[in-house]
Design a protein around this motif. Structure first.
Motif, short mmCIF file in Angstrom:
data_model
loop_
_atom_site.label_atom_id
_atom_site.label_comp_id
_atom_site.label_asym_id
_atom_site.label_seq_id
_atom_site.Cartn_x
_atom_site.Cartn_y
_atom_site.Cartn_z
N GLY A 91 36.75 38.78 43.65
CA GLY A 91 37.40 37.32 43.51
C GLY A 91 37.58 36.91 42.09
N TYR A 92 37.29 35.69 41.85
CA TYR A 92 37.60 35.20 40.52
C TYR A 92 36.44 34.32 39.81
CZ TYR A 92 42.11 35.50 42.42
OH TYR A 92 43.48 36.10 43.02
N THR A 144 39.96 37.58 37.36
CA THR A 144 39.67 38.37 38.44
C THR A 144 38.27 39.26 38.07
OG1 THR A 144 41.99 38.67 38.88
CG2 THR A 144 40.50 40.35 39.94
N LEU A 145 37.64 39.26 39.07
CA LEU A 145 36.05 40.05 38.86
C LEU A 145 35.98 40.81 40.19
CD1 LEU A 145 33.23 40.22 37.73
CD2 LEU A 145 32.66 38.33 38.90
N TYR A 146 35.46 42.16 39.68
CA TYR A 146 35.05 43.06 40.63
C TYR A 146 33.50 43.08 40.63
CZ TYR A 146 39.72 44.65 41.14
OH TYR A 146 41.22 44.89 41.54
N GLU A 147 32.59 43.05 41.48
CA GLU A 147 31.06 43.05 41.38
C GLU A 147 30.64 44.06 42.42
OE1 GLU A 147 29.36 38.73 40.40
OE2 GLU A 147 29.81 39.28 42.54
N LYS A 161 31.86 31.40 40.81
CA LYS A 161 32.31 32.45 41.17
C LYS A 161 33.25 32.03 42.61
CE LYS A 161 29.25 35.73 38.95
NZ LYS A 161 28.51 36.95 39.18
N VAL A 162 34.01 32.48 42.97
CA VAL A 162 34.72 32.53 44.24
C VAL A 162 34.93 33.90 44.69
CG1 VAL A 162 36.65 31.69 45.79
CG2 VAL A 162 35.69 30.48 43.93
#
Length: 225
Positions: A63-64, A94-97, A74-75
């Motif tokens: 997400g973001y 953009t974020l990957y967790e 965060k979304v």
């Protein structure tokens, strides 16, 4: 039988919950591509090397993120669902967790926040290879969450922009083994994870056609672990 009050209402809690600080892994580009680990009891990230790493890809969130001071907003959605719509406004990235595991300690996950283009490209390709493997073994995407793919880390490759200038580096992960997810329902939290041997790693395509509307399209000194 008397019921106990919820734990957060107990006097000893002082109205707050215990916050456990987990180890966090980072992929950094500068001054050279490398991984860094910040232990849960430390505020300092130190460079680390490893030969193999478990990537909990099917349980990854994508997400973001937008930082307001030191607080992230965060979304996020699960990576097997659709990429969430990017919020309006500036400064959303953009974020990957995902959780990752040292092969020497499958009981204690580390948290991996992937924020740069090069790191996200490496995770994208690893995810493609894992889902391609699952397809070859008739494991559907929902059940793929019950397994943990183990990857060999094979270094990095440079990434160039449209002008041909190297601006980032992609970590290269080679699928090695698949085991039961230490946090999955199939293992009941046991560290005795069942190993599923890969018949022929060469059969795993290095590049698979990206599926329309798939979240995969939207995904873009030294210590030893």
């Amino acid at each position: 039988m008397s019921e106990q009050m919820p734990s957060f209402l107990q006097p000893s809690s002082n109205g707050s919950m215990d916050a456990k600080r987990y180890d966090r892994l980072y992929y950094k580009i500068q001054p050279k591509p490398h991984f860094a680990l910040k232990k849960g009891d430390s505020d300092i990230a130190e460079e680390v090397n490893f030969e193999k790493l478990g990537l909990d890809l099917s349980n990854m969130n994508i997400g973001y993120v937008k930082w307001i001071g030191t607080t992230p907003s965060k979304v996020m959605e699960n990576a097997l669902a659709s990429m969430p719509r990017k919020p309006q406004g500036d400064d959303w990235n953009t974020l990957y967790e995902l959780k990752v595991y040292s092969v020497n300690d499958l009981n204690n996950p580390m948290f991996f926040d992937v924020t740069n283009w090069g790191g996200q490209r490496g995770i994208q390709q690893a995810f493609r290879d894992y889902l391609d493997y699952c397809k070859s073994k008739n494991i559907n995407w929902a059940n793929s969450k019950s397994y943990l793919p183990i990857f060999e880390y094979a270094g990095t490759k440079p990434l160039k922009n449209k002008d041909g200038k190297v601006t980032s580096a992609e970590p290269v992960f080679k699928l090695s083994t698949v085991i039961g997810n230490p946090n999955g329902n199939d293992t009941n939290g046991s560290s005795q994870s069942q190993v599923i041997e890969i018949d022929d790693v060469s059969e795993i395509k290095q590049h698979v056609q990206e599926q329309k509307n798939s979240s995969i399209d939207a995904l873009k000194t030294v210590k030893q672990l």
